[in-house]
Motif scaffolding. Structure first.
Motif, PDB file in Angstrom:
ATOM      1  N   THR A  48     -10.054  -8.814  -8.950  1.00  0.00           N
ATOM      2  CA  THR A  48     -11.318  -8.368  -8.359  1.00  0.00           C
ATOM      3  C   THR A  48     -12.401  -8.228  -9.422  1.00  0.00           C
ATOM      4  O   THR A  48     -13.518  -7.846  -9.108  1.00  0.00           O
ATOM      5  N   HIS A  74     -12.040  -1.685  -7.653  1.00  0.00           N
ATOM      6  CA  HIS A  74     -11.704  -2.530  -8.804  1.00  0.00           C
ATOM      7  C   HIS A  74     -11.211  -1.680  -9.966  1.00  0.00           C
ATOM      8  O   HIS A  74     -10.140  -1.913 -10.512  1.00  0.00           O
ATOM      9  N   MET A  96     -12.120  -0.909  -1.592  1.00  0.00           N
ATOM     10  CA  MET A  96     -12.788  -2.196  -1.783  1.00  0.00           C
ATOM     11  C   MET A  96     -13.396  -2.681  -0.483  1.00  0.00           C
ATOM     12  O   MET A  96     -14.506  -3.200  -0.443  1.00  0.00           O
ATOM     13  N   ILE A 154      -8.941 -15.856  -5.818  1.00  0.00           N
ATOM     14  CA  ILE A 154      -8.144 -14.634  -5.751  1.00  0.00           C
ATOM     15  C   ILE A 154      -6.860 -14.912  -4.990  1.00  0.00           C
ATOM     16  O   ILE A 154      -5.763 -14.560  -5.422  1.00  0.00           O
ATOM     17  N   TRP A 167     -12.873 -15.780  -3.137  1.00  0.00           N
ATOM     18  CA  TRP A 167     -11.726 -15.456  -2.266  1.00  0.00           C
ATOM     19  C   TRP A 167     -10.619 -16.483  -2.457  1.00  0.00           C
ATOM     20  O   TRP A 167      -9.435 -16.140  -2.509  1.00  0.00           O
ATOM     21  N   TRP A 198     -16.559  -1.214  -3.803  1.00  0.00           N
ATOM     22  CA  TRP A 198     -15.772  -2.355  -4.287  1.00  0.00           C
ATOM     23  C   TRP A 198     -15.470  -2.137  -5.763  1.00  0.00           C
ATOM     24  O   TRP A 198     -14.336  -2.307  -6.218  1.00  0.00           O
TER      25      TRP A 198
END
Ligand code: HEA
Ligand code: HEA
Ligand code: CUA
Ligand SMILES: [Cu+2]
Lengths: 194, 337, 174, 641
Positions: free
Chosen positions: D458, D480, D533, B51, B48, D476
């Motif tokens: 991702t 992606h 996601m 990202i 996270w 998810w």
């Protein structure tokens, strides 16, 4: 395709395109053969199906010899020897045909009579798929050679312009080389099962 | 220069905002119910952060360019002329490379944590088949629900009877495909549940028509409750035939395909089955008596109810059910009117 | 394709591949240390305890839960069997009187079923494997080094291209 | 001249006749072998008959449409010409429905087919999305769909809502991928010769073949729906695909034909790029799109063979009982996954690299600035393509493959982030301090960067094994890859369609509706995929016809469906805009975008022969802001020429 209306310079440019194209196609095709080998080693490991050794050796030798004649044919053509070319390519054709008969007509029947059918486990599956894929290439190869032979008789090729002959030769050598990998993988490596 | 200062500050702000207020503030993951989940969630946290940073970095530069450098009315000129900068390119190759190495390292650490073996793990065998789960405990107890003691490492040894399935409990995080094919294809999964509660196993590999409903209940209970539960699961049933039959039907997952309500799932409903005239796919009809039902269980493909697929029902029940159990099942089916 | 054109590229690629292989080897070794699963470990002494009452159970045809039917070893492991039962037990070549222990080193890759008196089936399956070895390591390197080398090679060209003429000139100087 | 005499119609009729003949052939062979020759209900007997029919049918289509005609002549030693001038007696649209060797025509053929197939895939998506908008099986099990599949007596009928869901979902995946491959073909065929100064591709006949083989391929793919569908997902893993309905055979054969197209198309691309560049155009002076297409072709040329083989092996196992993948009797299902992903991972870079090329091509034009780090971008395309060959097993982290290998695959997977990052940073460098203009193509290019960024970042969580254990086979992953595909293909495709619209129609599109298209698609799509996601992390599995309301995701599911419709209608508006503008749009003359690229130095629409006279490259392709030219359209003849 002896398009004599095309000037030689243009023909040469096209020829070099064709060559590259053919090699790329063979590169692509090589991936199938490689993948089949991988499949064989994953599924059969260090075992192999029981096959007729004499026959295997025989047809392999035949195929190698045919490659030699193919090479002769191409060289003769490059020197403009029409007669020699036709003779050599006819021999190649016949040898190829015998190879095909040897694999499909004899080896497959023999295997079947020993109980090695396509649905007889992994050994059967691998044997038929490998020889089958290769045989398919041989069939296309001899068709190709036959067409080249017929066109040769019509006098389509000349010493400067014989891309068809060259392509048939390169393709045939490729089929031959592929077998050189398949033959030991099927006939020589590992211990016999079944 | 001023541009870079502004953009730098904005990037940091955006990274902080995205990370703090979106990616770690929102409830993104289900609750954490196993020790394996801890290692995995820590790795998620690292992701996270990365990202947030890289997304912000590119977006801020892009949006800033769009807003600040957009062409003004009437300006037909060209932008500032520069063609590249090798130093910069090297930097933005090397820095992500180092980050990649770092993630890969943290990744293998987390994987090692997830796979950490406890030699005293408690072993449960998981048998998956089309749209049904079955669990076998060490002393031969079987169940269609998975009940696990808290804080013990569970070693699941899993195999499938038909196609590929996959064991997944989102709260435990980990997942493992289950392959058909016997010994060589048994796959293992280790879970150490650390939260009491009820969860669901969700088959995560497409396995045909009813894949969506291939669920089973998981309960994590205290050690003592677990012992009690286990003792109830043995293959002995000393109640009346109908009740026992019901137990076997639940345990063997018959109800995954056969409803008791008249609704057709994939097999015929059992409502009113007993004694009725069953049309077969060869055009004849038979009366659904004991004989017929026994045969339907032992050799499902032999007398196929018209309009149904004779190959769907596993032919293996004859091996797993005793003759007495089959009798009790028949009694149970008989009772559904 | 011209040899003079291909060779400088090939040379650079091979050098980079070599460097990357070394790096990959180091990296994968680190990953290895972190990973550790049961066959990727050093040789160990493994103890097997035959609990009291085993003989009686086996005589009734029951298995003893703490005794495995199958065991996996790696080369160099030593199996130490300790007999806490009241009767003598046998395992393949080992004869273990009550209260004593005997040991058995694992020397080569094998898959054995040894005669054994503490299993109702009278057999103990033993598989002796090689520890995760250079083969696995090589496999790992062969998946890691080429992609790394490809990237490094391509970008090295962007940083400093190969000029065939220049290379030729250098060759000539020598 | 009637439409029914076009090559396309001849092909269709030939396919129908061929299918019947092929079925007859198999029936005959079975009769000779003493097997039961025919049954209208026993699927075991019917399967080889129908597969045989489909095979001969597809071949017949190709013969009927006429792609083999010249080659047949060659076998008889008759020579043919490369360029047929358009027949003045036939209307201009005629050429698009018949075999034509001109790369521009073939490019458009690819493009239009791609959009049609895309629409079809979109309809499938909407159908199954309606089912998912609420928990419970409540849409696909209604009577309407039974009618559609000819009622009870059909041996191929679908057995209810979940079954139909699985087929629609699987078909959506594969049809969309076919649309992508067609779209990639459209871009590379139309653009490459124009960009490098050639008058056609190296092998025009092969090019026509590579296009037309897609048509029977697509027909077979869709026909699977009427033969029981296939409930295997686009990945077709055995043993499930060994037990799936007969439709799976049509699916695999269809994919095989589309794969052939990739292989032959890529040979053409590579040879054209290597051999046919204009004088002075070294590899580092090519327009950047050409690099991307070149890298794409390398993947398509080699890896495609493996999906073909893996699917063939499944077909053989079904037809002949050759056991490769059924582990109960000694086969190995994981082997299939390795063969499959060896293609299908690199394939995802086939989806995006041409799109990256388009983005790199457009940003400098609309920023009025040079492309930042040309070489780095070019080499990144190659790097992504080549490294892509080493990462396939990241789709198999939970599959039960050799456990130790997961670590090297994790590393190589993450490594792809490096060259992709280089591209992103270079794009940012390109727009930085430019004078940005925002017509529709630029909007799509910028949208592509943003959307792909979401998809790209991702990726690493999927790439690390531990987190993938949670993420694998959830929404998810669905989120992606929709982001990577939309960002890497859909947005750039539309950017390219709008950007080169004047080049192939001679007209200008309507800017307003173009912008409506963009914003609808962009906003709709992000709502859709971000929600995907999110629900995926919470526990929503892929490929399920119904979900557990207890997950608390019903609201999000509802919005995904709505957003899917928004995307569909946005694209529909775009398509209508394009059709309308092509018919009635303003005439667009000359260098509409003030581009330096050679194709903009010739009239709109591009003439029959691209460059009457070969141009010379005299400068850099992206030197915006400098008084210089990239190409000299009227070069003085070289010494000795
Ligand atoms: C268009 C195609 C496309 C593209 C380009 C990608 C790109 C990537 N994909 Fe994706 N992927 C798919 C299409 C695509 N994918 C599809 C279709 C599936 C599902 C198949 C199926 O099962 O049906 C899938 C599935 C998939 C999986 C399997 C998931 C699972 O099923 O469990 C994984 C696992 O590793 C993965 C990883 C990646 C990674 C690491 C990238 C990388 O290439 C991304 C790189 C980009 C970036 C990282 C962003 C930009 C970079 C920077 C800003 C630099 C700095 C960043 C860092 C240092 C992190 N993808
Ligand atoms: C190009 C690739 C592509 C595209 C564009 C899309 C578009 C969409 N996808 Fe799809 N999707 C896949 C590729 C793609 N998908 C793949 C590969 C899978 C995996 C399958 C599997 O698991 O096996 C998948 C799976 C998938 C799932 C998971 C299903 C499941 O696991 O059960 C979902 C669920 O929401 C979904 C939804 C959607 C939606 C709502 C759209 C919407 O965006 C659709 C909107 C419609 C359009 C974009 C078409 C518009 C075109 C026109 C209107 C035509 C106009 C032209 C003319 C008239 C000439 N997709
Ligand atoms: Cu079992 Cu999905
Ligand atoms: Cu991938």
């Amino acid at each position: 395709m002896a398009a004599h209306e095309v000037p030689l310079k243009e023909y040469r440019a096209k020829l070099s395109n064709n060559r590259l194209g053919l090699w790329l196609f063979l590169l692509s095709d090589a991936f199938v053969f490689a993948a089949l080998l991988v499949t064989r080693f994953v599924l059969l490991g260090d075992t192999r199906p029981e096959l007729s050794q004499g026959l295997g050796l025989g047809i392999t030798a035949l195929l190698l010899v045919s490659s030699f004649f193919m090479n002769r044919a191409e060289t003769e053509m490059a020197h403009g020897n029409q007669k020699g070319f036709l003779k050599a390519i006819l021999i190649t054709f016949i040898l190829g045909l015998i190879f095909l008969v040897g694999v499909i007509g004899v080896e497959w029947q023999l295997a079947k009579s020993h109980g090695l059918t396509p649905d007889a486990g992994q050994a059967g599956a691998i044997f038929y798929v490998m020889t089958g894929f290769h045989a398919f290439h041989v069939i296309t190869g001899i068709l190709f050679i036959w067409i080249v032979y017929r066109n040769g008789k019509r006098g389509v090729y000349t010493a400067e312009r014989h891309w068809g002959v060259e392509a048939a030769a390169v393709y045939w050598h490729f089929v031959d080389v592929a077998w050189i990998f398949f033959y030991p993988a099927l006939y020589l490596m590992g211990t016999v099962i079944g | 220069m001023i541009h870079f200062v502004v953009v730098g500050i904005l990037t940091l702000l955006s990274t902080y905002g995205l990370y703090m207020f979106v990616l770690t503030n929102e409830i993104l993951l289900p609750i954490q119910a196993s020790e394996q989940a801890i290692a995995i969630d820590n790795l998620f946290d690292l992701h996270w952060l990365l990202i947030s940073f890289f997304f912000s970095l590119i977006m801020v530069f892009l949006v800033y360019s769009i807003v600040v450098f957009r062409r003004r009315k009437g300006d037909e000129g060209a932008g500032e002329h520069f063609e590249g900068n090798t130093t910069l390119e090297i930097i933005w190759t090397i820095v992500p490379l180092i980050i990649v190495l770092f993630i890969a390292f943290r990744g293998s650490e987390a994987l090692a944590d997830v796979e950490r073996r406890d030699p005293n793990a408690y072993e449960v065998t998981v048998i998956a088949s089309q749209w049904n789960w079955q669990f076998e405990y060490p002393d031969g107890e079987t169940s269609s629900d998975l009940v696990l003691p808290k804080d013990t490492q569970i070693l699941l040894r899993m195999y499938s009877q038909d196609v590929i399935h996959s064991f997944w409990v989102p709260e435990f995080r980990v997942k493992q495909d289950i392959l058909p094919g016997g010994e060589e294809y048994i796959r293992e999964l280790r879970i150490t549940p650390n939260e009491l509660g009820d969860f669901k196993i969700r088959c995560a590999e497409l396995c045909g028509q009813l894949h969506y409903s291939m669920l089973a209940d998981v309960s994590v209970v205290t050690e003592s409750k677990f012992e009690v539960w286990l003792s109830e699961q043995s293959d002995i049933c000393e109640l009346d035939d109908i009740t026992c039959g019901n137990k076997w039907v639940e345990k063997n997952g018959c109800v995954a395909c056969h409803s008791l309500t008249g609704e057709v799932i994939v097999g015929p409903s059992w409502l009113g089955l007993y004694g009725s005239e069953v049309p077969l796919d060869d055009g004849t009809t038979v009366t659904a008596n004991e004989e017929y039902i026994r045969n339907s269980i032992l050799q499902p493909a032999s007398q196929v109810h018209e309009g149904f697929n004779g190959n769907l029902m596993p032919p293996s029940f004859g091996d797993t059910l005793s003759a007495e159990q089959i009798d009790q099942i028949i009694a149970f089916i008989q009772s559904i009117k | 394709m011209n040899k003079e054109i291909v060779w400088p590229y090939l040379k650079r690629f091979l050098i980079i591949l070599l460097v990357c292989s070394v790096l990959a080897g180091v990296g994968s070794e680190i990953a290895f240390r972190v990973q550790r699963n049961n066959i990727d470990r050093g040789p160990q002494d493994i103890e097997l305890i035959i609990p009291a009452g085993t003989a009686a159970k086996v005589a009734k045809g029951q298995a003893v839960p703490s005794l495995p039917e199958e065991m996996v070893f790696i080369i160099g492991d030593v199996l130490i069997v300790q007999n806490e039962d009241s009767e003598t037990h046998e395992l393949g070549p080992l004869l273990i009187p009550p209260g004593t222990s005997a040991s058995m080193p694992m020397k080569e890759v094998d898959n054995l079923a040894l005669g054994c008196s503490f299993q109702p089936s009278n057999y103990l399956g033993m598989e002796i494997k090689e520890a995760t070895t250079w083969e696995t390591r090589l496999l790992a390197i062969s998946f890691v080094a080429p992609p790394t080398a490809i990237i490094a090679f391509l970008y090295s060209l962007a940083i400093r291209g190969i000029d065939p003429n220049e290379e030729l000139a250098e060759e000539k100087k020598k | 001249m009637s439409f029914f005499k076009s090559g396309f119609m001849r092909g269709l009729i030939a396919q129908i006749i061929g299918t019947v003949l092929g079925m007859g052939l198999v029936v005959g062979i079975r009769a000779i072998l003493g097997l039961e020759a025919w049954s209208s209900t026993n699927l075991e007997i019917l399967e080889p008959i129908i597969v045989g029919g489909a095979l001969v049918g597809a071949l017949s289509f190709l013969i009927g449409v006429g792609v083999f005609s010249d080659w047949f002549k060659w076998t008889k030693g008759i020579s043919t010409v490369d360029h047929h001038d358009p027949d003045p007696e036939k209307p201009s649209w005629w050429r698009y429905f018949s075999v034509d060797f001109d790369h521009k025509i073939i490019g458009i053929q690819y493009g239009v087919t791609s959009l049609i197939v895309l629409g079809l895939g979109g309809v499938f998506a909407l159908l199954f999305r309606i089912e998912l908008s609420q928990a419970g099986i409540n849409f696909l099990n209604n009577g309407f769909f039974d009618l559609f599949f000819f009622g009870d007596t059909n041996p191929f009928r679908h057995s209810g809502g979940a079954d139909l869901y699985n087929s629609f979902m699987s078909l959506h995946g594969m049809v969309m991928i076919a649309a992508i491959l067609l779209g990639v073909g459209a871009m590379s065929n139309y653009l490459i010769p124009l960009l490098i100064g050639a008058n056609d591709m190296a092998f025009p006949r092969l090019n026509a073949f590579a296009y037309w083989v897609n048509v029977p391929g697509a027909i077979l793919l869709v026909s699977s729906l009427f033969l029981g569908g296939f409930d295997t997902g686009w990945t077709g893993y055995p043993p499930l695909s060994l037990r799936a309905p007969l439709g799976v055979q049509m699916f695999m054969m269809g994919v095989y034909l589309v794969g052939l197209s990739s292989i032959f198309g890529s040979i053409n691309v590579i040879v054209t790029v290597i051999k046919m560049r204009a004088p002075g155009m070294t590899m580092f002076k090519m327009p950047i799109f050409v690099w991307a297409a070149f890298a794409t072709a390398i993947i398509q040329l080699t890896a495609t063979q493996l999906i073909g083989l893996s699917f063939q092996l499944v077909m053989f196992q079904r037809l002949l009982g050759m056991n490769f993948f059924d582990s109960v009797t000694g086969g190995n299902p994981v082997l299939f996954q390795h063969l499959f992903w060896f293609y299908s991972h690199p394939a995802v870079y086939v989806f995006v690299l041409p799109g990256f090329g388009v983005i790199s091509e457009l940003l400098p034009v609309f920023s009025r600035k040079p492309l930042f780090g040309y070489k780095w971008i070019a080499f990144s395309s190659m790097g992504i393509a080549l490294v892509g060959f080493f990462v396939w097993a990241h789709h198999m982290f939970t599959s039960g493959m050799t456990a130790y290998l997961r670590v090297p695959f994790m590393y190589s997977t993450l490594l792809v982030a490096v060259p992709t990052g280089v591209k992103f940073f270079s794009w940012v460098g390109t727009v930085w301090k430019g004078k940005l203009r925002f017509p529709t193509p630029m909007l799509f290019a910028l949208g592509a960067v943003v959307v792909f960024l979401v998809g790209g970042v991702t990726g690493p969580p999927n790439g690390t094994v531990a987190t993938d254990l949670h993420l694998h086979d959830t929404y998810w992953v669905v989120g992606h890859f929709h982001n990577t595909i939309f960002g890497g293909f859909m947005f750039p495709l539309f950017a390219a369609i709008y950007f080169w619209f004047p080049k192939y129609t001679g007209k200008m599109y309507n800017e307003f509706w173009g912008k409506v298209h963009f914003w609808g698609m962009f906003i709709g799509f992000e709502i859709m995929s971000l929600s995907q996601m999110k629900i995926g992390l919470l526990g929503m599995r892929r490929r399920i016809a119904d979900y557990d309301p207890a997950l608390g995701i019903e609201n999000a599911q509802y919005w995904i469906t709505i957003a899917g419709f928004v995307v569909f209608f946005a694209v529909l508006i775009g398509a209508i805009n394009l059709i309308q503008s092509a018919r009635k749009g303003k005439i667009a003359e000359g260098n509409v975008w003030e581009s330096r690229s050679p194709e903009w130095q010739i009239p709109n629409p591009a003439p029959l022969i691209n460059y009457e006279k070969p141009f010379h490259v005299v400068g850099e392709p992206y030197d915006y802001g400098i008084e210089s030219d990239y190409v000299d359209m009227n070069p003085a003849p070289l010494v000795g020429e």
